[in-house]
Enzyme design. Sequence first.
Site, PDB file in Angstrom:
ATOM      1  N   CYS A 122      62.999  41.367  45.363  1.00 61.31           N
ATOM      2  CA  CYS A 122      63.572  40.212  46.305  1.00 61.31           C
ATOM      3  C   CYS A 122      65.572  40.520  46.257  1.00 61.31           C
ATOM      4  CB  CYS A 122      62.907  39.294  46.611  1.00 61.31           C
ATOM      5  SG  CYS A 122      61.189  39.586  46.556  1.00 61.31           S
ATOM      6  N   HIS A 268      66.410  35.060  51.572  1.00 62.65           N
ATOM      7  CA  HIS A 268      65.070  35.854  50.945  1.00 62.65           C
ATOM      8  C   HIS A 268      64.313  35.146  51.763  1.00 62.65           C
ATOM      9  CE1 HIS A 268      61.651  37.856  50.059  1.00 62.65           C
ATOM     10  NE2 HIS A 268      61.579  37.278  49.011  1.00 62.65           N
ATOM     11  N   ASN A 299      56.672  38.388  53.920  1.00 59.81           N
ATOM     12  CA  ASN A 299      57.593  38.896  53.340  1.00 59.81           C
ATOM     13  C   ASN A 299      57.983  40.059  51.898  1.00 59.81           C
ATOM     14  OD1 ASN A 299      58.759  39.055  50.293  1.00 59.81           O
ATOM     15  ND2 ASN A 299      57.551  37.573  48.949  1.00 59.81           N
TER      16      ASN A 299
END
Length: 343
Positions: A122, A268, A299
């Site tokens: 990420c 993020h 996500n």
Amino acid sequence: MAKLKPSKGAPYARILGVGGYRPTRVVPNEVILEKIDSSDEWIRSRSGIETRHWANDEETVAAMSIEASGKAIADAGISAEQIGGVIVSTVSHFKQTPAVATEIADKLGTNKAAAFDISAGCAGFGYGLTLAKGMIVEGSAEYVLVIGVERLSDLTDLEDRATAFLFGDGAGAVVVGPSQEPHIGPTVWGSEGDKSETIKQTVPWNEFRIGNVAELPLDSEGNVKFPAITQEGQAVFRWAVFEMAKVAQQALDAAGITSDELDVFIPHQANERIIDSMVKTLKLPEHVTVARDVRTTGNTSAASIPLAMERLLATGEAKSGDTALVIGFGAGLVYAATVVTLP
């Protein structure tokens, strides 16, 4: 001793264009609830996620990247032939070699651009952005394409109550080019490998290939589960909330600005509770626009920051020239934060 020629790169670099691609299929929480014992209210309260996008067979890692990259190149006002480097951050391209970046570079029509993949979870977009900045300042490329792309639906265990609702698919891309003024600040990045077990792939590919059913996880119907991403939710949450807020502050300090001078915060898009906690810990002023793309995109790991950036600009919540703090963090555990001027 031979004397080498000095580099002839630009003094600085900046983001010139951004593009995104979200798969056509929108998946609401109700679909996720078909295989886990939970509720829409629980998912929203724990993560903020209402929907996510899942790719179909045609929406491959390469195909999504090409769509997002085409938009970013057009937004930057350059041609594909001017791209000198293509950096792709992904953990969901299942060919070990060749790098998917080479296919993307070719299909976009670049002129034999340097092309490679990186795996930084990420935080991958931040890693790629830092590498691109270095290439431009060093002089090995005038324009570099940085892509974050994931098909995490391929690595999701739909029977895992802790993670089944988290992940989505998509691609985000930016074009980084030369600048006479600093528009990408110093990167604060690093890793904490002692915590690597908190986010990981359930089964290594070599063990899955061997296929010893007695040792591999099985689904509710007795079939061997495909390797998936698993995590220790509470440990990851605590690390992200307390440690990443410190990293974000370090990035502000390194750029020489205060939170009062910030216009946009693009963390993020892992979990809205983490985002809220970071905003509180950083004591961001109310005027700072905070990206909350996680609500409808989920996500998307390396793709989440450029996708959120693209949406903020498209909706008018952020504008060209705004100063934005971006921070990615995830499996490794790795992290990368910097301050940028939005294209």
